[in-house]
Design a protein around this motif. Structure first.
Motif, PDB file in Angstrom:
ATOM      1  N   GLY A 136       0.807  -1.209   0.000  1.00 59.70           N
ATOM      2  CA  GLY A 136       0.000   0.000   0.000  1.00 59.70           C
ATOM      3  C   GLY A 136       0.840   1.258   0.000  1.00 59.70           C
ATOM      4  N   GLU A 137       1.945   1.218   0.742  1.00 60.72           N
ATOM      5  CA  GLU A 137       2.868   2.354   0.775  1.00 60.72           C
ATOM      6  C   GLU A 137       3.489   2.582  -0.602  1.00 60.72           C
ATOM      7  OE1 GLU A 137       6.898   3.698   3.274  1.00 60.72           O
ATOM      8  OE2 GLU A 137       6.035   1.697   3.519  1.00 60.72           O
ATOM      9  N   ALA A 138       3.841   1.489  -1.290  1.00 58.46           N
ATOM     10  CA  ALA A 138       4.416   1.605  -2.635  1.00 58.46           C
ATOM     11  C   ALA A 138       3.400   2.192  -3.615  1.00 58.46           C
ATOM     12  CB  ALA A 138       4.894   0.239  -3.117  1.00 58.46           C
ATOM     13  N   PHE A 139       2.132   1.786  -3.493  1.00 61.10           N
ATOM     14  CA  PHE A 139       1.083   2.366  -4.335  1.00 61.10           C
ATOM     15  C   PHE A 139       0.954   3.870  -4.073  1.00 61.10           C
ATOM     16  CE2 PHE A 139      -0.457  -1.877  -5.440  1.00 61.10           C
ATOM     17  CZ  PHE A 139      -1.069  -1.663  -6.669  1.00 61.10           C
ATOM     18  N   ASP A 140       0.937   4.261  -2.805  1.00 60.66           N
ATOM     19  CA  ASP A 140       0.779   5.679  -2.459  1.00 60.66           C
ATOM     20  C   ASP A 140       1.948   6.514  -2.973  1.00 60.66           C
ATOM     21  OD1 ASP A 140      -1.653   5.342  -1.204  1.00 60.66           O
ATOM     22  OD2 ASP A 140      -0.804   5.174   0.809  1.00 60.66           O
ATOM     23  N   LYS A 141       3.171   5.989  -2.815  1.00 61.45           N
ATOM     24  CA  LYS A 141       4.347   6.742  -3.249  1.00 61.45           C
ATOM     25  C   LYS A 141       4.420   6.817  -4.771  1.00 61.45           C
ATOM     26  CE  LYS A 141       7.191   5.872   0.853  1.00 61.45           C
ATOM     27  NZ  LYS A 141       8.399   5.201   1.400  1.00 61.45           N
ATOM     28  N   THR A 142       4.028   5.746  -5.438  1.00 62.88           N
ATOM     29  CA  THR A 142       4.008   5.757  -6.905  1.00 62.88           C
ATOM     30  C   THR A 142       3.002   6.782  -7.409  1.00 62.88           C
ATOM     31  OG1 THR A 142       4.707   3.442  -7.069  1.00 62.88           O
ATOM     32  CG2 THR A 142       3.528   4.365  -8.953  1.00 62.88           C
ATOM     33  N   ALA A 143       1.833   6.811  -6.775  1.00 70.29           N
ATOM     34  CA  ALA A 143       0.816   7.787  -7.163  1.00 70.29           C
ATOM     35  C   ALA A 143       1.330   9.210  -6.964  1.00 70.29           C
ATOM     36  CB  ALA A 143      -0.453   7.571  -6.335  1.00 70.29           C
ATOM     37  N   LYS A 144       2.001   9.443  -5.856  1.00 74.12           N
ATOM     38  CA  LYS A 144       2.488  10.794  -5.560  1.00 74.12           C
ATOM     39  C   LYS A 144       3.525  11.257  -6.575  1.00 74.12           C
ATOM     40  CE  LYS A 144       3.977  13.625  -1.644  1.00 74.12           C
ATOM     41  NZ  LYS A 144       4.291  13.628  -0.192  1.00 74.12           N
ATOM     42  N   LEU A 145       4.461  10.372  -6.929  1.00 74.28           N
ATOM     43  CA  LEU A 145       5.511  10.781  -7.864  1.00 74.28           C
ATOM     44  C   LEU A 145       4.971  10.949  -9.282  1.00 74.28           C
ATOM     45  CD1 LEU A 145       6.849   8.343  -9.862  1.00 74.28           C
ATOM     46  CD2 LEU A 145       7.541   7.458  -7.640  1.00 74.28           C
ATOM     47  N   LEU A 146       3.815  10.343  -9.585  1.00 83.28           N
ATOM     48  CA  LEU A 146       3.199  10.493 -10.911  1.00 83.28           C
ATOM     49  C   LEU A 146       2.123  11.584 -10.923  1.00 83.28           C
ATOM     50  CD1 LEU A 146       2.826   6.754 -12.012  1.00 83.28           C
ATOM     51  CD2 LEU A 146       4.535   8.414 -12.783  1.00 83.28           C
ATOM     52  N   GLY A 147       1.971  12.276  -9.782  1.00 84.17           N
ATOM     53  CA  GLY A 147       1.019  13.373  -9.729  1.00 84.17           C
ATOM     54  C   GLY A 147      -0.424  12.959  -9.566  1.00 84.17           C
ATOM     55  N   GLY A 207      -3.360   6.681  -2.876  1.00 83.28           N
ATOM     56  CA  GLY A 207      -2.756   6.276  -4.136  1.00 83.28           C
ATOM     57  C   GLY A 207      -3.248   4.970  -4.711  1.00 83.28           C
ATOM     58  N   GLY A 208      -3.659   4.018  -3.851  1.00 83.26           N
ATOM     59  CA  GLY A 208      -4.077   2.710  -4.352  1.00 83.26           C
ATOM     60  C   GLY A 208      -5.196   2.784  -5.371  1.00 83.26           C
ATOM     61  N   PRO A 209      -6.337   3.377  -5.020  1.00 82.30           N
ATOM     62  CA  PRO A 209      -7.431   3.487  -5.995  1.00 82.30           C
ATOM     63  C   PRO A 209      -7.055   4.320  -7.211  1.00 82.30           C
ATOM     64  CG  PRO A 209      -8.239   3.836  -3.762  1.00 82.30           C
ATOM     65  CD  PRO A 209      -6.746   3.823  -3.676  1.00 82.30           C
ATOM     66  N   ALA A 210      -6.229   5.359  -7.017  1.00 82.59           N
ATOM     67  CA  ALA A 210      -5.837   6.220  -8.143  1.00 82.59           C
ATOM     68  C   ALA A 210      -4.969   5.467  -9.142  1.00 82.59           C
ATOM     69  CB  ALA A 210      -5.095   7.453  -7.624  1.00 82.59           C
ATOM     70  N   VAL A 211      -4.010   4.681  -8.635  1.00 84.82           N
ATOM     71  CA  VAL A 211      -3.150   3.899  -9.523  1.00 84.82           C
ATOM     72  C   VAL A 211      -3.960   2.832 -10.241  1.00 84.82           C
ATOM     73  CG1 VAL A 211      -1.240   2.242  -9.587  1.00 84.82           C
ATOM     74  CG2 VAL A 211      -1.026   4.330  -8.234  1.00 84.82           C
ATOM     75  N   GLU A 212      -4.858   2.174  -9.530  1.00 86.94           N
ATOM     76  CA  GLU A 212      -5.686   1.129 -10.148  1.00 86.94           C
ATOM     77  C   GLU A 212      -6.563   1.710 -11.254  1.00 86.94           C
ATOM     78  OE1 GLU A 212      -8.679  -2.531  -8.871  1.00 86.94           O
ATOM     79  OE2 GLU A 212      -8.285  -0.912  -7.453  1.00 86.94           O
ATOM     80  N   LYS A 213      -7.133   2.872 -11.011  1.00 85.25           N
ATOM     81  CA  LYS A 213      -7.978   3.515 -12.018  1.00 85.25           C
ATOM     82  C   LYS A 213      -7.178   3.863 -13.268  1.00 85.25           C
ATOM     83  CE  LYS A 213     -11.100   7.463 -12.665  1.00 85.25           C
ATOM     84  NZ  LYS A 213     -11.706   8.667 -12.014  1.00 85.25           N
ATOM     85  N   ALA A 214      -5.975   4.426 -13.078  1.00 82.71           N
ATOM     86  CA  ALA A 214      -5.126   4.775 -14.219  1.00 82.71           C
ATOM     87  C   ALA A 214      -4.650   3.533 -14.953  1.00 82.71           C
ATOM     88  CB  ALA A 214      -3.938   5.609 -13.745  1.00 82.71           C
ATOM     89  N   ILE A 236      -7.116 -13.326   2.624  1.00 81.86           N
ATOM     90  CA  ILE A 236      -6.488 -12.077   2.226  1.00 81.86           C
ATOM     91  C   ILE A 236      -7.188 -10.939   2.948  1.00 81.86           C
ATOM     92  CG2 ILE A 236      -7.902 -12.010   0.133  1.00 81.86           C
ATOM     93  CD1 ILE A 236      -5.680 -10.341  -1.160  1.00 81.86           C
ATOM     94  N   ALA A 237      -6.404 -10.039   3.544  1.00 85.44           N
ATOM     95  CA  ALA A 237      -6.971  -8.931   4.307  1.00 85.44           C
ATOM     96  C   ALA A 237      -6.114  -7.686   4.100  1.00 85.44           C
ATOM     97  CB  ALA A 237      -7.044  -9.279   5.790  1.00 85.44           C
ATOM     98  N   GLY A 238      -6.673  -6.545   4.441  1.00 83.95           N
ATOM     99  CA  GLY A 238      -5.993  -5.269   4.252  1.00 83.95           C
ATOM    100  C   GLY A 238      -6.581  -4.507   3.085  1.00 83.95           C
ATOM    101  N   GLY A 239      -6.345  -3.200   3.062  1.00 76.35           N
ATOM    102  CA  GLY A 239      -6.944  -2.356   2.042  1.00 76.35           C
ATOM    103  C   GLY A 239      -6.576  -2.725   0.627  1.00 76.35           C
ATOM    104  N   VAL A 240      -5.350  -3.226   0.402  1.00 79.56           N
ATOM    105  CA  VAL A 240      -4.903  -3.578  -0.943  1.00 79.56           C
ATOM    106  C   VAL A 240      -5.646  -4.800  -1.462  1.00 79.56           C
ATOM    107  CG1 VAL A 240      -2.880  -4.107  -2.365  1.00 79.56           C
ATOM    108  CG2 VAL A 240      -2.655  -2.562  -0.434  1.00 79.56           C
TER     109      VAL A 240
END
Length: 371
Positions: free
Chosen positions: A167-178, A183-190, A276-280
């Motif tokens: 989840g942290e990797a998703f959030d950081k990836t989203a942030k660096l891509l603007g 970030g998780g839902p934003a990256v998945e949508k893109a 499987i559990a957690g937001g991701v």
């Protein structure tokens, strides 16, 4: 019949829930109130611990009262009070645990201090009556672990991330891509609008034995690819997100196949199953890959409802209820005691590995073992 109040404040959700559990262990969720603080943290692109702690202070009393009213339960009818005692952001954990201690002392009922990870580990027993033993894949903003859940209180960590959680990797990836937070839902949508074959991103640690994972290098590879493409177009962002998500799914899929094999080796006479559990766990691509792996391994994949996969107080109440039922079976008078063992003296913990036998991945500090 047990009636349990649960409190969860380990990160940026302020939550309270009331459960009713009958003698057969069947659970009814009478209330499960969760207040998300996303709006408070969005301007900063991530959770700010100080802001989260202050919000918990402002909100928790009202959230608890709302949970009790929704459940139509009086405090005098509670069998016990449970709360997350760690791991998590220490300010929030303090707020929740101290509130639970106050309630338990005021109504003279047992307090049960719960490990947040145990709440996730046992949720499927509440929703699907899953029998021990089983595998747990916990994938969230703060944790990425494979655990072998042998019995209540008996957990073995089989593998974990050595750096960023998924989840942290998703959030950081989203942030660096603007892209926006979270970030998780934003990256998945893109990613749904991108081509995962455009960028050849690494699959860290797949050439090594075991179940440990790494996502920091993958995130850095996305940044490197983006810098080469400057100025970055919207389609480039979509392609990078698709490639990143595909790489994560590949890592999780391969590690899950290995986890199933390990389970079969340990328990050859028990049908393999993974919770499987957690937001991701809500990510469609990851969920699809896990279903494929489970089918190939002739195993069962169990995913509790999404609202019970993310941080919530119902899972904390259930984990506490499991412990309470175990203790009451040995000594029924425990239900009349103010506190179980040292739980009224339990200190809030920022770190609390579920598997106490495993070596720490990073080391040991003053705050305890790092998970």
């Amino acid at each position: 019949m047990l009636t349990i109040l649960g409190i969860e404040t380990s990160c940026d959700e302020t939550a309270a829930a009331v459960l009713e559990i009958d003698q057969d262990g069947k659970c009814e969720i009478l209330s499960n109130v969760v207040h998300s603080q996303i709006d408070k943290h969005t301007p900063f692109g991530g959770v700010v611990p100080e802001i989260a702690a202050r919000a918990h202070i402002q909100l928790l009393d009202g959230i608890v009262e709302q949970a009790m009213k929704t459940a139509n339960v009086n405090y005098s009818n509670l069998s016990a009070v449970t709360a997350t005692a760690g791991p998590g952001l220490i300010g929030g954990v303090i707020v929740g645990l101290m509130t639970a201690k106050s309630i338990a002392m005021a109504i003279n009922k047992p307090l049960i201090a719960v490990n947040h990870l145990e709440g996730h580990a046992l949720t499927a027993r509440m929703t699907d009556q899953v029998e021990f033993p089983f595998l747990l894949l916990l994938v969230s903003g703060g944790h990425t672990q494979y655990l072998l859940v042998k019995a209540l209180g008996e957990y073995e960590r089989l593998g974990t991330t050595i750096d960023d959680a998924i989840g942290e990797a998703f959030d950081k990836t989203a942030k660096l891509l603007g892209l926006p937070y979270p970030g998780g839902p934003a990256v998945e949508k893109a990613a749904k609008l991108g081509d995962p074959t455009v960028y050849k991103l690494p699959r860290p640690l797949l050439d090594r034995p075991g179940l440990d994972m790494s996502f920091a290098g993958l995130k850095t590879a996305v940044r490197t690819a983006a810098l080469k493409e400057e100025p970055v177009s919207e389609q480039t962002v979509n392609n990078l997100c698709a490639s990143f998500q595909e790489a994560v799914a590949d890592v999780v899929g391969q590690r899950s196949a290995r986890a199933f094999q390990l389970f079969k080796d340990r328990y050859p006479d028990t049908p393999p199953k993974m919770v499987i559990a957690g937001g991701v766990a809500a990510n469609e691509a990851i969920r699809t890959r896990l279903n494929q792996v489970a089918a190939e391994q002739h195993a069962e994949l169990i995913a509790p409802p999404h609202k019970l996969c993310t941080d919530n107080a119902a899972m904390i109440a259930w984990a506490g209820a499991e412990r309470l039922r175990q203790l009451a079976a040995e000594d029924p008078s425990i239900l009349e005691q103010n506190g179980i063992g040292d739980d009224m003296n339990e200190a809030p913990r920022p770190r609390w590995p579920l598997d106490k036998k495993s070596e720490s991945v990073v080391g040991f500090g003053r705050k305890g073992a790092k998970v």
